[in-house]
Every structure is written in structure tokens, then in C-alpha cells.
Design an enzyme around this catalytic site. Structure first.
Site, PDB file in Angstrom:
ATOM      1  N   ASP A 215      26.202 -67.691 -20.444  1.00  0.00           N
ATOM      2  CA  ASP A 215      26.870 -68.285 -21.602  1.00  0.00           C
ATOM      3  C   ASP A 215      26.153 -67.791 -22.852  1.00  0.00           C
ATOM      4  O   ASP A 215      25.548 -66.730 -22.825  1.00  0.00           O
ATOM      5  CB  ASP A 215      26.874 -69.814 -21.490  1.00  0.00           C
ATOM      6  CG  ASP A 215      28.087 -70.440 -22.160  1.00  0.00           C
ATOM      7  OD1 ASP A 215      28.238 -70.254 -23.384  1.00  0.00           O
ATOM      8  OD2 ASP A 215      28.885 -71.120 -21.489  1.00  0.00           O
ATOM      9  N   GLY A 237      25.638 -62.266 -21.291  1.00  0.00           N
ATOM     10  CA  GLY A 237      25.760 -63.523 -22.008  1.00  0.00           C
ATOM     11  C   GLY A 237      26.911 -63.481 -22.975  1.00  0.00           C
ATOM     12  O   GLY A 237      27.687 -62.522 -23.019  1.00  0.00           O
ATOM     13  N   HIS A 238      27.030 -64.533 -23.782  1.00  0.00           N
ATOM     14  CA  HIS A 238      28.131 -64.653 -24.732  1.00  0.00           C
ATOM     15  C   HIS A 238      27.676 -64.437 -26.165  1.00  0.00           C
ATOM     16  O   HIS A 238      28.420 -64.738 -27.095  1.00  0.00           O
ATOM     17  CB  HIS A 238      28.804 -66.022 -24.598  1.00  0.00           C
ATOM     18  CG  HIS A 238      29.537 -66.198 -23.304  1.00  0.00           C
ATOM     19  ND1 HIS A 238      30.202 -67.357 -22.977  1.00  0.00           N
ATOM     20  CD2 HIS A 238      29.713 -65.362 -22.250  1.00  0.00           C
ATOM     21  CE1 HIS A 238      30.759 -67.234 -21.781  1.00  0.00           C
ATOM     22  NE2 HIS A 238      30.470 -66.039 -21.314  1.00  0.00           N
ATOM     23  N   GLY A 239      26.436 -63.951 -26.349  1.00  0.00           N
ATOM     24  CA  GLY A 239      25.970 -63.644 -27.687  1.00  0.00           C
ATOM     25  C   GLY A 239      25.206 -64.779 -28.330  1.00  0.00           C
ATOM     26  O   GLY A 239      24.797 -65.740 -27.684  1.00  0.00           O
TER      27      GLY A 239
END
Length: 396
Positions: A215, A237-239
Site C-alpha cells: 500500500d 507500493g502505492h507511493g
């Protein structure tokens, strides 16, 4: 601090280190491959009440840990040094509802250090609650690996957190806390395993760290001020995300977020600001995204004021979160999206205001056509070289 003050402070710290008493958990009954919740708690009680600075030591080796809370206030600075591997319980139900796996609370001048690993034993039992073979039912509580509450003037360094069942780190109501040389490990498919979540905190620094998770590498909630993220490698990941914001009526502004000299490798997003439509009024301001490297990132730069996962909101009403004073500078690399820069701002508050974009070179690596910027309800101020080309006018 003057030179004389620096010398006095250095001497004081040297004396404190020399005089620090070490409370080794093996002296309190901990054994390799054994369960150490009680020995660790007993060592902590001694250290926290010590009349001089002290250290709780978990030596090299593998230890099982059900749950522990390092709670203050303490009489003197305390270091928790973990050189071994702590293994959490596989079944989340083992830990009482509302309790996290490892918690630090009400502490000043605390250090968490060492070369050890905190293995939260995520996996099918915790992550795949819809799996018919899982014993954990949907909605069962999933624990954070590390929870920091009301911590001030503290350092977390050297530690690796692995396969958390939920967020790896949850930081709430903390001031002047630094993460340095911190490592987070979880597979890309692990759900809701945010690396470091920060809420209601100020003067927080995350630097020289590697975050690999499923995430957001770092997620920034409401009530945060003066956050510095530098030298962080994110991926998978999502940054790094500011938000999501505006969903709850008690939310406070986010002011002063500095993301600099970070790299993103095959992440869903690079840097992001996300707010809910049909939101409560609040603001996000003074956001600086500078000197960033993107490698095959889906959305390198994104402001989405229409964030609405799982159709949980009314997208017909605009976000009332005011986004202003955003500075994006020197961002380079590759994107898997044809629009590497997405600025989808709200129809309220005159859209996003005072958004500066300079020195951008983001190449699209797909085959659907030329790269472009997406601008909705925003008129960015462009400087220096810009690729993909700048938006000519705001889209209404």
C-alpha cells in the site's frame, strides 16, 4: 547551538551512554525460540524506572512475541535495542481487540534501534480474509507491527519491519520523531500494509530508508505539520500520499510536507494528494515535491480530489478540501500511464490554487500515443523544461 554548548552537550551524551545500564531480556528468562512477552515487559519496567539512561536489549536469535507495550513516562531516556528477530502470532485473534502488536506510548527521548527484524507474520490468514480456507473472518481486527502514541524527541533506526498484518507503523500525536535507516518489507499483493502512517503529528522526519510494501509507502493523515521525507526508496507500493482527507468532520489541516530526493520503482503512484468528494471543509497547503526519480510508475504525480474507492461516496458533490501552495520540481523518469501528471482538482475553492510545476521530464513507456498532462480545475504555473507538455488551459 554555539561551540561551547555543543561540547557540553557532547560530554553529557557521552557520560549518559557510558553510564547506561543494560537490561538483557535473557537475564529475565527469555530463551531462543521461546515466548518473551513477560521477560520483555519485566526488562522494560526496570529500564523505565532506572535512575540513569538505560537500554533494553533483545540479543541475536529468534524469539516469539505475543504482544508488548513500552509505556511511559520513564525517569530517564531509554533505548530498546533489538538485534534478534521477533516473531508475532500468526492468528490475529490471539491479540485482544484494540491492542497492537508492539506499542510505544507516552515517552520522551526514546530510541528504538538495532539490526533486528519485527516479523508480524502477515499472510493468507491475515491478508486474505475472503479466502474460504482462512480462519479469520472478514472484519476481524488486524494489528500494526509498530504503534507510536504521544512520543516526543525520539529516534527509530536500523530496524526492519516485515509482513505486518495491517499498517507497519502507525504514528499518532507525536512530535519531533525521526526514522533513519529504517526498512519495511512486504509483498506488493499485501493489502492495507501502509509503510508509515502519520496522523496528528508534527516535526516528523523519515530519511535514508527503504519501504517495500503493498500500500502507501508513507501515508499522511490529517492534523500533520512540518513533515520531512528525504532519501526514501519506495517500491513496490502505492507511493507517498497526502490523504485521503476530508471524510470526517473532526479533521485538521495538513501544513508543510517536504518530499525530497526520493525514488519510486514500479509503484502505483509517485507523489499524491487525495481528498474525498462530498467532504468536510479543510485545507492542505505548503506541499513540496522535489528531486524525485520515477521508474515505471503508473501515476508519478497525481492530485485527485475525486478519490472515491469502492464507490463509498457521492461524487456528484465536490471536495471542500482546499489544496493550495503546491510546488513540484525536478521530477524525472518513466511512467506506465499516458498521463504522468494528473491534476484533478475540485470545482470548489477555485480548484487547486498556486500550483507550481518546474523541470519535469517524465516519459511514457507504453504504446498508446503521446504523453500528456491532465488538468481539471487548476491553472498550474510552469517554469523551466516541462515534458509532457504543459496544459494550455484549465479544463472545467
Amino acid at each position: 547551538m554555539g561551540s561551547k554548548s555543543t561540547i557540553v552537550f557532547t560530554i553529557f551524551m557521552f557520560i549518559a551512554i557510558v553510564q547506561a545500564e543494560v537490561f538483557d531480556v535473557t537475564k529475565f528468562g527469555a530463551e531462543i525460540d521461546g515466548e518473551i512477552s513477560k521477560p520483555l515487559c519485566d526488562a522494560w519496567v526496570k529500564a523505565c524506572s532506572a535512575t540513569t539512561p538505560s537500554t533494553v536489549l533483545v540479543p541475536k536469535g529468534r524469539f516469539c512475541l505475543n504482544v508488548v507495550e513500552f509505556k511511559g513516562p520513564c525517569k530517564n531516556p531509554v533505548e530498546v535495542k533489538i538485534d534478534g528477530t521477533l516473531i508475532g502470532p500468526e492468528d490475529p485473534i490471539t491479540i485482544p481487540k484494540g491492542v497492537q502488536w508492539i506499542t510505544f506510548s507516552y515517552l520522551n527521548n526514546m530510541t528504538l534501534s538495532g539490526n533486528g527484524t519485527l516479523d508480524g507474520v502477515g499472510g493468507a490468514m491475515a491478508w486474505s480474509t475472503n479466502d474460504p480456507t482462512a480462519t479469520v473472518k472478514k472484519g476481524s481486527p488486524l494489528q500494526y507491527n509498530l504503534s507510536f502514541n504521544f512520543i516526543t524527541n525520539s529516534l527509530i533506526t536500523g530496524i526492519t519491519t516485515k509482513d505486518s498484518k495491517n499498517f507497519h507503523v502507525n504514528l499518532m500525536t507525536c512530535t519531533n520523531v525521526t526514522f533513519d535507516n529504517f526498512h519495511i518489507e512486504a509483498p506488493a499483493e499485501s493489502p492495507n500494509t501502509d509503510g508509515i502512517h502519520i496522523g496528528w503529528s508534527k516535526h516528523i522526519t523519515i530519511k535514508n530508508s527503504v519501504i517495500e510494501t503493498g500500500d502507501d509507502c508513507v501515508s499522511i493523515g490529517d492534523g500533520c505539520e512540518d513533515l520531512h521525507i528525504e532519501g526514501v526508496k519506495c517500491g513496490p507500493g502505492h507511493g507517498i500520499s497526502v490523504g485521503s482527507l476530508g471524510r470526517n468532520p473532526t479533521e485538521k489541516p495538513v501544513i508543510g510536507v517536504y518530499v525530497k530526493n526520493c525514488s519510486f520503482v514500479e509503484t502505483a503512484n509517485g507523489v499524491r494528494i487525495k481528498t474525498w468528494p462530498d467532504s468536510v471543509p479543510m485545507e492542505v497547503k505548503d506541499i513540496y515535491f522535489e528531486d524525485l526519480s520515477m521508474e515505471k510508475v503508473e501515476n508519478p504525480i497525481i492530485i485527485e480530489q475525486d478519490y472515491c474507492p469502492h464507490v463509498q461516496c457521492n461524487k456528484q458533490k465536490p471536495s471542500l478540501v482546499r489544496v493550495h501552495n503546491v510546488f513540484i520540481k525536478n521530477v524525472k523518469g518513466t511512467s506506465t500511464s499516458q498521463s504522468p501528471i494528473k491534476l484533478r482538482c475540485s470545482t470548489a475553492n477555485n480548484g487547486c490554487e498556486n500550483v507550481h510545476i518546474s523541470d519535469i521530464d517524465l516519459k511514457y513507456v507504453g504504446n498508446r500515443g503521446d504523453a500528456f498532462q491532465e488538468c481539471v480545475n487548476v491553472k498550474p504555473i510552469y517554469e523551466d523544461t516541462i515534458f509532457p507538455p504543459a496544459c494550455k488551459t484549465a479544463s472545467q
